[in-house]
Scaffold this active site. Sequence first.
Site, mmCIF file in Angstrom:
data_model
loop_
_atom_site.group_PDB
_atom_site.id
_atom_site.type_symbol
_atom_site.label_atom_id
_atom_site.label_comp_id
_atom_site.label_asym_id
_atom_site.label_seq_id
_atom_site.Cartn_x
_atom_site.Cartn_y
_atom_site.Cartn_z
ATOM 1 N N HIS A 163 0.818 -1.207 0.000
ATOM 2 C CA HIS A 163 0.000 0.000 0.000
ATOM 3 C C HIS A 163 0.853 1.259 0.000
ATOM 4 C CE1 HIS A 163 -3.312 -2.789 0.867
ATOM 5 N NE2 HIS A 163 -3.942 -1.929 0.102
ATOM 6 N N ARG A 179 -11.043 3.781 -1.543
ATOM 7 C CA ARG A 179 -10.559 2.967 -0.419
ATOM 8 C C ARG A 179 -10.939 3.661 0.896
ATOM 9 N NH1 ARG A 179 -5.754 2.047 -4.057
ATOM 10 N NH2 ARG A 179 -5.411 -0.199 -4.156
ATOM 11 N N ARG A 223 -15.786 1.287 -1.753
ATOM 12 C CA ARG A 223 -15.442 -0.039 -1.234
ATOM 13 C C ARG A 223 -15.615 -0.032 0.279
ATOM 14 N NH1 ARG A 223 -9.536 -2.621 -1.858
ATOM 15 N NH2 ARG A 223 -8.988 -1.067 -0.305
ATOM 16 N N GLU A 243 -10.468 -10.994 -5.652
ATOM 17 C CA GLU A 243 -9.041 -10.842 -5.366
ATOM 18 C C GLU A 243 -8.488 -12.031 -4.571
ATOM 19 O OE1 GLU A 243 -8.483 -7.205 -3.150
ATOM 20 O OE2 GLU A 243 -10.312 -7.488 -2.000
ATOM 21 N N ASN A 249 -3.776 -6.814 -7.045
ATOM 22 C CA ASN A 249 -2.717 -6.760 -6.025
ATOM 23 C C ASN A 249 -2.847 -7.961 -5.092
ATOM 24 O OD1 ASN A 249 -2.348 -4.309 -7.215
ATOM 25 N ND2 ASN A 249 -3.379 -3.158 -5.605
ATOM 26 N N ASP A 250 -4.057 -8.147 -4.608
ATOM 27 C CA ASP A 250 -4.249 -9.295 -3.726
ATOM 28 C C ASP A 250 -4.347 -10.598 -4.506
ATOM 29 O OD1 ASP A 250 -4.149 -8.400 -1.037
ATOM 30 O OD2 ASP A 250 -5.947 -7.231 -1.451
ATOM 31 N N ARG A 304 2.617 -9.322 -0.149
ATOM 32 C CA ARG A 304 2.869 -8.130 -0.966
ATOM 33 C C ARG A 304 3.718 -7.082 -0.278
ATOM 34 N NH1 ARG A 304 -3.310 -5.789 -1.602
ATOM 35 N NH2 ARG A 304 -2.399 -3.787 -2.106
ATOM 36 N N CYS A 323 -9.151 -3.039 -10.749
ATOM 37 C CA CYS A 323 -8.736 -1.859 -9.986
ATOM 38 C C CYS A 323 -7.408 -2.061 -9.269
ATOM 39 C CB CYS A 323 -9.833 -1.450 -8.995
ATOM 40 S SG CYS A 323 -10.189 -2.722 -7.780
HETATM 41 C C1 PEP Z 1 -6.219 -5.049 -4.974
HETATM 42 O O1 PEP Z 1 -6.041 -5.907 -4.107
HETATM 43 O O2 PEP Z 1 -5.857 -5.193 -6.161
HETATM 44 C C2 PEP Z 1 -6.870 -3.775 -4.641
HETATM 45 C C3 PEP Z 1 -7.181 -2.898 -5.565
HETATM 46 O O3 PEP Z 1 -7.133 -3.504 -3.340
HETATM 47 P P1 PEP Z 1 -6.023 -3.100 -2.280
HETATM 48 O O4 PEP Z 1 -4.750 -2.784 -3.044
HETATM 49 O O5 PEP Z 1 -6.528 -1.919 -1.534
HETATM 50 O O6 PEP Z 1 -5.893 -4.320 -1.441
HETATM 51 MG MG MG Z 2 -7.124 -5.830 -2.290
#
Ligand code: PEP
Ligand code: MG
Length: 583
Positions: free
Chosen positions: A197, A304, A339, A440, A463-464, A474, A511
């Site tokens: 993040h 977020r 979200r 995700e 990302n997740d 991550r 996203c």
């Molecule tokens: C993701 O996981 O791709 C996402 C957009 O949410 P975050 O990065 O806030 O976990």
């Molecule tokens: Mg995520």
Amino acid sequence: MFTLTGTGIGRGIAIGRALIWDRSRSAIPNYRLQKNEINQEISRFSHAITLVRSELKHVQDNLPDSAPPETAAFIDVHLMMLDDPVLSEQPLASIAEHQINAEWSLQNHSNTLISFFDNISDPYLRTKREDVAQVVDRIMDILIRSDSDTHKLTDNIDQVLNDQIIVARDISPADAIRLRQRHLSAFVTSLGGPISHTAILARSLAIPAIVGLHDVTRSIRNNDYLIVDAASGALIVAPDDETLEFFKSARESQRLRQNELSKLRKVHPVTADGQPIKLLANIELPEDLDTFKDSGASGVGLYRTEFLFMNRENLPSEEEQYNAYCHVLQSVDDPVTIRTLDLGADKQVDGGRKEPKVSMTPALGLRAIRLCLSEPSLFKPQLRAIFRAAQFGQARIMIPMLSSLQELEQTLAIIREVCGELDRDGLSFNANLPIGGMIEVPAAAISADLFASKLDFLSIGTNDLIQYTLAIDRVDDTVNYLYDPLHPSVLRLIQNIIRAGEDAQIPVAMCGEMAGDPNFTRLLLGLGLREFSMEPSQLLEIRQQVLTSCTADLIELAGQILNSSDSHTSHRLLDTLNAGSGV
Ligand code: PEP
Ligand code: MG
């Protein structure tokens, strides 16, 4: 001049002075001295010893009568240790001989002394190790504070940073939020990966950053002149004139390119063969609305909301959340995807909750919708605030980290309950919001069809999804090298989600960070993705990719990448796709 290499975030170049941000003493500065700095360093060290000695004497002379009788003896032991040549003389010799700073020299000698005590078999004498550590700590504190060069940002992160480059061990998402509006020009950290993040926030601040630069806080001094080249992940320390000139002109070319790109802001994102594409923005706080507006996005694909819970002692009330959502919805004429809370994992903020539960593997623990379902007192006020605010704009609600249909059903049940309660409370609200889910977690990606049949839209959180599919934390920089959006398993899951959406005739967006990386735009278009949501700073680049792509030409190569079994071939095919299919 020397160069350190990590993982670059963004493509920008920053040139400026280092500001070491070290909340803890975990990073003791290690740097080499010029010959003419040695004498000054020796006096700094001697002065620190003198200060500690006089402090100890002062305490000894002023011991209250009530102090336990052994206190004076303890202080004597510390005074004796201060006189031990290993602590008071040998570091001086090393400063001169190895041309190293006082802290580094002290650390080396104290390690020797401490390991000597560690190896003593007599248990009583072994306890003296703690005394050594305490004396060293005190000297170290004074040295670090006395470093005239050192302007530490220890607690005062809220100062204006005047284009400095922050050098830190790590920056939590909460601190990154506080760094907004501070005019820093870049940051570099020892820890972190490309989809942590912290990295995401660097993108949202539209500043270059480099993460995963192991031990960077030890290799750099305050005010060192630095070049951050995010595209290559290179941090150049004390550049020579030629290097500096090169990067200054590269930075200028980037600025010109950005000006060129900004002309595309109002151009409708349609591919060369006429496919309309939705380009949406990710936002973290209402303050992001300015950059959102500049980006030309046609809506918010990911808001977020958990960032409202950071850097504070108390949970935001329903009213505060309601006001924040109203503000965003009233400022944006297009759909806003709110979200629900994704707290947990690396966003371990308690927002005033007492004793947040942190598991050994927080990314697999009670996070996002799991946390919300287990704490209705956290979840319900947010839902109430969203449904009430939804009267004032085009709100959509999105549930993060779904892994089973039961979770979705439980969530829908709470939503019904909340709407019933709002009704009974006589409050006006809008119950007709599209409800979507983030896909995700691999379990949800594999059974995307089941989720698609119960939801109004899906959004792929790469990302997740990549973290969980490839089993790479991550935020752990030691496994950054395994991060690979082209991994066949990741691409197959993405394709499965897109197909599930097509079959159920509901929109599918992406996203995660992959959506804002221009390297992947054509591949994703070729796989059938039509909605991309990203940090506003990425939008112009992606728009340019969309405008110059012909989707019909992308399908075959995208299919080959999907079916490729080795990474080298996948990357080669991606290069071909990016080079060849433009118009
Ligand atoms: C993701 O996981 O791709 C996402 C957009 O949410 P975050 O990065 O806030 O976990
Ligand atoms: Mg995520």
